[in-house]
Design an enzyme around this catalytic site. Structure first.
Site, short mmCIF file in Angstrom:
data_model
loop_
_atom_site.label_atom_id
_atom_site.label_comp_id
_atom_site.label_asym_id
_atom_site.label_seq_id
_atom_site.Cartn_x
_atom_site.Cartn_y
_atom_site.Cartn_z
N TYR A 75 -11.39 -15.07 3.83
CA TYR A 75 -10.32 -13.90 4.03
C TYR A 75 -10.65 -14.26 5.21
CZ TYR A 75 -9.46 -9.32 4.67
OH TYR A 75 -7.79 -8.37 4.93
N LYS A 104 0.85 -1.30 0.45
CA LYS A 104 0.08 0.07 0.29
C LYS A 104 1.02 1.18 -0.09
CE LYS A 104 -3.77 -2.79 0.15
NZ LYS A 104 -2.76 -4.05 0.67
N TYR A 113 -2.58 -12.45 3.15
CA TYR A 113 -2.59 -11.74 1.85
C TYR A 113 -0.88 -12.99 1.06
CZ TYR A 113 -5.39 -8.28 2.09
OH TYR A 113 -6.36 -7.70 2.60
#
Ligand SMILES: *Cc1c(COP(=O)(O)O)cnc(C)c1O
Length: 328
Positions: free
Chosen positions: A260, A49, A286
């Site tokens: 998730y 990010k 992730y």
């Protein structure tokens, strides 16, 4: 193309290293393996990010914003890096997080608090309403909020990954290496959009595989179209004539497990395997899942031993500590 003239706020340690995974390649009797260390972008423990936020912050500051507003899961890496970016740029940060405030703040959440972000806990279904409400409330107080979408995934944020792909191409050129496949975790799509567009812009001829960490085909068959849309918004933003079609967006499905953020054997084993063969730490949500998928594809012989596969490590390790029970 006009990337150099776009507003950008420097946050990341660049270029991130490209390293060989020699021990692991040998262990798996597989293809040559490389890793691109975007877990080492440097901003408050790093991650993918940070690259997107350089361009998002650039736009926020150019627009005169004084507050960043974004949203995500309690262990969102994106929220933690946004909080850090806001601190560095002297802006306020408001984070809308899914769920209830836990008794003990750990991992990314602990860092959100340390970094000085204001936290708002909501039910996931209330996200859009809360975002609109908070935006109006801040404006009412005379503040100038800048809204960043989930994962920083829009055309502006994806610019960070076009730049990243140009950076990688230069590293490969300098080292005289050829990479046949690049694999990375994909979720909100901005990383993949930037990489796919960047590959077209830079003339990368290998294959790109975004491994979905939270969707299974065909349940979310629009995902490829969403990524292509972000890539095309990005192309417009950077002034590139390239257009990306949904067929160019390759997503690997089948690894979302129990869903998730639910850690299973795939992630647990992958995290241990890379740590014990290379001393590199993945995350449970992730990169651990994406790397687990890569190991499975290697074991199933999807890549030729003569090929080179680059795993793009997108960060996230701070979340490990919030999953101590599941990982033990
Ligand atoms: C957000 C994130 C991703 C996915 O990137 P998207 O651009 O949302 O698809 C992958 N890895 C980590 C560690 C992340 O935090």
């Amino acid at each position: 193309m006009q990337i150099d003239s776009l507003p950008r706020f420097s946050l990341a340690h660049l270029p991130t290293p490209v390293e060989e995974l020699k021990t692991l390649s040998r262990r798996l009797a597989g293809p040559e393996l490389l890793i691109k260390r975007d877990d080492q972008t440097g901003l408050a423990l790093g991650g993918n990010k940070t690259r997107k936020l350089e361009f998002l912050l650039g736009e926020a500051i150019a627009k005169g914003a004084d507050t960043l507003v974004t949203l995500g899961a309690a262990q969102s890496n994106h929220c933690r890096q946004t909080a850090a970016a806001a601190a560095k740029a002297g802006l306020n940060c408001e984070l809308i997080l899914n769920g209830k405030k836990p008794e003990v703040a750990n991992g990314n959440l602990l860092l959100d608090e340390i970094l000085g972000a204001n936290l708002h806990w909501i039910e996931r279904s209330q996200r859009a309403a809360k975002l609109a409400e908070l935006d109006a409330q801040l404006r009412g107080q005379g503040r100038k909020p800048y809204l960043i979408p989930v994962g920083g995934s829009n055309g502006v944020g994806a610019t960070g990954y076009v730049v990243a792909m140009l950076e990688l191409m230069e590293q490969l050129r300098m080292s005289g290496r050829r990479v046949d496949h690049i694999l990375f975790g994909t979720s909100s799509g901005g990383t993949q959009a930037g990489i796919v567009l960047g590959a077209r812009v830079a003339g990368f001829t290998g294959k790109l595989h975004g491994l979905s960490i939270d969707k299974n085909d065909p349940e979310h068959f629009e995902y490829e179209a969403e990524v292509a849309q972000i890539a095309n918004d990005c192309a417009a933003y950077i002034g590139s004539p390239v257009r990306v079609t949904r067929d160019e967006v390759k997503v690997v499905y089948g690894y979302k497990g129990e869903g998730y953020g639910v850690v299973g054997d795939l992630e647990r084993d992958a995290i241990r395997l890379l740590a014990r063969s290379e001393g590199i730490v993945l995350d449970p949500v992730y990169a651990g899942r994406a790397f687990g998928g890569l190991v499975d594809l290697i074991r199933r012989g999807v890549f030729k031993p003569s090929e080179t596969v680059l795993f793009w490590h997108t960060g996230g390790a701070p979340a490990l500590f919030a999953y101590a029970k599941e990982l033990a």
